[in-house]
Design a protein around this motif. Structure first.
Motif, PDB file in Angstrom:
ATOM      1  N   GLU A  41     -89.475  22.811  33.959  1.00  0.00           N
ATOM      2  CA  GLU A  41     -88.071  23.021  34.307  1.00  0.00           C
ATOM      3  C   GLU A  41     -87.242  21.782  33.998  1.00  0.00           C
ATOM      4  O   GLU A  41     -86.100  21.889  33.513  1.00  0.00           O
ATOM      5  N   ALA A  42     -87.791  20.600  34.245  1.00  0.00           N
ATOM      6  CA  ALA A  42     -87.070  19.367  33.927  1.00  0.00           C
ATOM      7  C   ALA A  42     -86.804  19.252  32.429  1.00  0.00           C
ATOM      8  O   ALA A  42     -85.800  18.658  32.007  1.00  0.00           O
ATOM      9  N   ALA A  43     -87.682  19.840  31.607  1.00  0.00           N
ATOM     10  CA  ALA A  43     -87.506  19.842  30.151  1.00  0.00           C
ATOM     11  C   ALA A  43     -86.607  20.989  29.689  1.00  0.00           C
ATOM     12  O   ALA A  43     -86.362  21.135  28.493  1.00  0.00           O
ATOM     13  N   ASP A  90     -85.657  26.226  40.438  1.00  0.00           N
ATOM     14  CA  ASP A  90     -84.300  26.759  40.589  1.00  0.00           C
ATOM     15  C   ASP A  90     -83.785  27.519  39.382  1.00  0.00           C
ATOM     16  O   ASP A  90     -82.900  28.378  39.534  1.00  0.00           O
ATOM     17  N   HIS A  91     -84.298  27.224  38.187  1.00  0.00           N
ATOM     18  CA  HIS A  91     -83.699  27.775  36.980  1.00  0.00           C
ATOM     19  C   HIS A  91     -84.695  28.454  36.035  1.00  0.00           C
ATOM     20  O   HIS A  91     -84.337  29.409  35.358  1.00  0.00           O
ATOM     21  N   ILE A  92     -85.890  27.968  35.965  1.00  0.00           N
ATOM     22  CA  ILE A  92     -86.834  28.431  34.948  1.00  0.00           C
ATOM     23  C   ILE A  92     -87.277  29.866  35.213  1.00  0.00           C
ATOM     24  O   ILE A  92     -87.456  30.273  36.369  1.00  0.00           O
ATOM     25  N   GLY A  93     -87.416  30.657  34.137  1.00  0.00           N
ATOM     26  CA  GLY A  93     -87.895  32.023  34.267  1.00  0.00           C
ATOM     27  C   GLY A  93     -89.347  32.070  34.680  1.00  0.00           C
ATOM     28  O   GLY A  93     -90.117  31.130  34.431  1.00  0.00           O
ATOM     29  N   ASP A 400     -97.169  14.888  29.187  1.00  0.00           N
ATOM     30  CA  ASP A 400     -97.094  16.047  28.301  1.00  0.00           C
ATOM     31  C   ASP A 400     -96.221  15.650  27.124  1.00  0.00           C
ATOM     32  O   ASP A 400     -94.987  15.626  27.224  1.00  0.00           O
ATOM     33  N   LEU A 401     -96.858  15.291  26.007  1.00  0.00           N
ATOM     34  CA  LEU A 401     -96.128  14.780  24.861  1.00  0.00           C
ATOM     35  C   LEU A 401     -95.231  15.848  24.241  1.00  0.00           C
ATOM     36  O   LEU A 401     -94.202  15.525  23.638  1.00  0.00           O
ATOM     37  N   PHE A 402     -95.597  17.120  24.385  1.00  0.00           N
ATOM     38  CA  PHE A 402     -94.720  18.158  23.843  1.00  0.00           C
ATOM     39  C   PHE A 402     -93.397  18.174  24.605  1.00  0.00           C
ATOM     40  O   PHE A 402     -92.320  18.160  24.010  1.00  0.00           O
ATOM     41  N   LEU A 403     -93.473  18.202  25.930  1.00  0.00           N
ATOM     42  CA  LEU A 403     -92.249  18.260  26.722  1.00  0.00           C
ATOM     43  C   LEU A 403     -91.438  16.979  26.615  1.00  0.00           C
ATOM     44  O   LEU A 403     -90.199  17.020  26.543  1.00  0.00           O
ATOM     45  N   ALA A 413     -81.731  18.341  17.305  1.00  0.00           N
ATOM     46  CA  ALA A 413     -81.504  19.108  16.079  1.00  0.00           C
ATOM     47  C   ALA A 413     -80.563  20.288  16.303  1.00  0.00           C
ATOM     48  O   ALA A 413     -80.184  20.971  15.343  1.00  0.00           O
ATOM     49  N   GLY A 414     -80.195  20.529  17.550  1.00  0.00           N
ATOM     50  CA  GLY A 414     -79.257  21.600  17.859  1.00  0.00           C
ATOM     51  C   GLY A 414     -79.857  22.992  17.862  1.00  0.00           C
ATOM     52  O   GLY A 414     -79.118  23.986  17.801  1.00  0.00           O
ATOM     53  N   VAL A 415     -81.205  23.099  17.953  1.00  0.00           N
ATOM     54  CA  VAL A 415     -81.837  24.422  17.943  1.00  0.00           C
ATOM     55  C   VAL A 415     -82.355  24.827  19.324  1.00  0.00           C
ATOM     56  O   VAL A 415     -82.826  25.953  19.503  1.00  0.00           O
ATOM     57  N   PHE A 416     -82.276  23.904  20.299  1.00  0.00           N
ATOM     58  CA  PHE A 416     -82.692  24.224  21.669  1.00  0.00           C
ATOM     59  C   PHE A 416     -81.665  23.642  22.621  1.00  0.00           C
ATOM     60  O   PHE A 416     -81.124  22.552  22.397  1.00  0.00           O
ATOM     61  N   HIS A 417     -81.396  24.365  23.710  1.00  0.00           N
ATOM     62  CA  HIS A 417     -80.303  23.972  24.603  1.00  0.00           C
ATOM     63  C   HIS A 417     -80.591  22.663  25.343  1.00  0.00           C
ATOM     64  O   HIS A 417     -81.743  22.313  25.597  1.00  0.00           O
ATOM     65  N   GLN A 418     -79.511  21.967  25.689  1.00  0.00           N
ATOM     66  CA  GLN A 418     -79.613  20.707  26.433  1.00  0.00           C
ATOM     67  C   GLN A 418     -79.760  20.943  27.940  1.00  0.00           C
ATOM     68  O   GLN A 418     -80.304  20.098  28.646  1.00  0.00           O
ATOM     69  N   ASP A 419     -79.251  22.074  28.400  1.00  0.00           N
ATOM     70  CA  ASP A 419     -79.301  22.360  29.841  1.00  0.00           C
ATOM     71  C   ASP A 419     -79.286  23.872  30.034  1.00  0.00           C
ATOM     72  O   ASP A 419     -79.005  24.641  29.110  1.00  0.00           O
ATOM     73  N   TYR A 420     -79.588  24.294  31.244  1.00  0.00           N
ATOM     74  CA  TYR A 420     -79.578  25.717  31.562  1.00  0.00           C
ATOM     75  C   TYR A 420     -78.147  26.246  31.643  1.00  0.00           C
ATOM     76  O   TYR A 420     -77.281  25.614  32.254  1.00  0.00           O
TER      77      TYR A 420
END
Length: 439
Positions: A41-43, A90-93, A400-403, A413-420
């Motif tokens: 969720e933090a990511a 609070d936010h993650i599905g 977690d190096l991916f997160l 890169a603008g392909v994933f959102h910065q926030d919920y």
């Protein structure tokens, strides 16, 4: 924007659990599940995804020895886990697996509706038909449903679930104390379903979920799956080993959805991905090779046997891969490809099993965060997917190096959102709220 989900498991790689830094769950490590969900969720990931199986595999050799020895046990029950995670996020599905073969629609509709209410509209459910005879024997059957029968049952199951969620309308409760009028009877609907597999009267005794219907996830690649998913799925968790096949599948499923009068953007196609992230290219390669060294042939054969529902112990490990494509009663679409590919490459049975155990046929990009983010962006921009389900090789409790490294590069890169964004999971995925069939 692409969507990202995290597969919440102690590690998909069949050698990953043996890694010195691997944290194990065994289905009981609640603090670890909570920590990983909060880290995701933090990511700003869109969803946590919890898989399930309803038996301990006993296909390979006809007993539990290899399964129990090699970690293929200890699944957490998804719906109770998701309810708990709803309280600490609070936010993650929150997505979990439900077997249409061995669940009852009324009970399952109540559980998922409640999770959607508790979480404020963040629930999703992965409809599976189950795979093995071992699962069947835990529910009063000597063997599993045939491939065709279980997909017919799944289609009926989904339809009944949606009818149940619609049967108790959102504004049914009026609570007029002065008039002693608690609810409006016109807002409740019996539908008296009598089908091939289920008989359900309705209505549900819980209000319609905030999302209308929790988001429907389906996983698979077979022809029967494609047809069912084109009609019902909103998020597809699929196995596509390379970008070219993923592009073909993406086009096929979107066109099939239009055949059923659905808009293509109402299906989010999310292939599984098993990234191995390193601080350098060499570090990533070293990590991958070390993980490979931890796989045993027996663990691979046990996993493949259970997934296909065929006991591979009857064939020599160092012999050629037998052509069992027409005998598969388990995961048909995936293993028809795996076997065909192994025969073409002249692999031994043991080699095929070990190779499959590395990533379960999911693509496994190996390299730096920049390299992996670039590959993911290319898949997304070339219409091979709408996002990815990230399957960790193992769970490292401390990093977690991916997160921490790949996700920020996707954001830059603008392909994933910065926030919920505000709203329900359905709204954040760009999915419309379904109309109530009883209006």
């Amino acid at each position: 924007m692409m969507n990202l989900a995290l597969y919440l498991d102690s590690g998909i790689h069949q050698g990953g659990w043996r890694h010195p830094q691997a944290a194990t769950t065994g289905g009981r490590n609640w603090p670890l599940y909570r920590k990983i969900a909060q880290r995701a969720e933090a990511a700003k990931l869109d969803m946590i995804f919890v898989a399930d199986k309803l038996a301990i595999d006993d296909v390979y050799g006809g007993h539990l020895a290899h399964t129990v020895q090699h970690r293929q046990v200890g699944w957490s029950e998804p719906l109770t886990l998701l309810a708990a995670l709803a309280a600490v996020t609070d936010h993650i599905g929150l997505g979990g697996t439900v077997s249409s073969s061995y669940s009852e629609p009324y009970t399952t509709a109540r559980q998922l509706a409640n999770i959607d209410h508790i979480s404020g509209g963040r629930a999703a459910w992965n409809v599976v038909t189950s795979l093995t005879h071992a699962e069947a024997r835990n529910f009063g059957r000597s063997q599993h449903f045939s491939h065709e029968d279980r997909y017919r049952r799944a289609a009926e199951f989904i339809d009944v679930m949606k009818a149940l969620w619609d049967s108790f309308e959102e504004d049914a409760l009026v609570v007029e104390k002065s008039r002693a009028r608690f609810a409006d009877p016109a807002r409740f609907h019996r539908f008296d379903h009598q089908g091939e597999s289920f008989e359900v009267q309705g209505p549900l005794n819980l209000p319609r979920p905030p999302q209308g219907h929790p988001v429907v996830i389906q996983a698979g690649v077979s022809e029967a799956f494609i047809d069912l998913a084109a009609q019902h799925a909103e998020m597809l968790f699929v196995v596509q080993p390379n970008r070219e096949r993923a592009q073909q599948f993406y086009q096929t499923i979107k066109e099939r959805a239009q055949h059923y009068q659905r808009q293509p953007d109402q299906l989010r196609i999310m292939p599984g991905l098993v990234p191995i992230v390193g601080h350098s290219e060499q570090d990533a390669r070293d990590r991958a090779e070390y993980l490979k060294s931890l796989i045993t042939v027996e663990s691979g054969l046990s996993f493949v046997s259970a997934s296909m529902n065929i006991d591979l112990s009857q064939y020599p490990v160092d012999g050629p891969v037998p052509d069992l494509r027409e005998q598969i009663t388990g995961s048909k679409g995936r293993f028809q490809y795996v076997i065909a590919n192994a025969i073409e490459q002249k692999l031994t049975l043991g080699e095929m099993a070990k190779r499959y155990a590395e990533s379960l046929s999911f693509p496994s990009p190996t390299g730096t965060a920049d390299h992996i983010a670039q590959q993911m962006t290319e898949w997304y921009q070339h219409q091979a997917c709408d996002g990815f389900v990230i399957l960790p090789t193992y769970i490292d409790e401390n990093e977690d190096l991916f997160l921490s490294q790949v996700v920020p590069r996707l954001q830059d890169a603008g392909v994933f959102h910065q926030d919920y964004a505000a709203g329900t999971l359905r709204e954040r995925l760009g999915l419309t709220k379904p109309a109530n069939r009883f209006h």
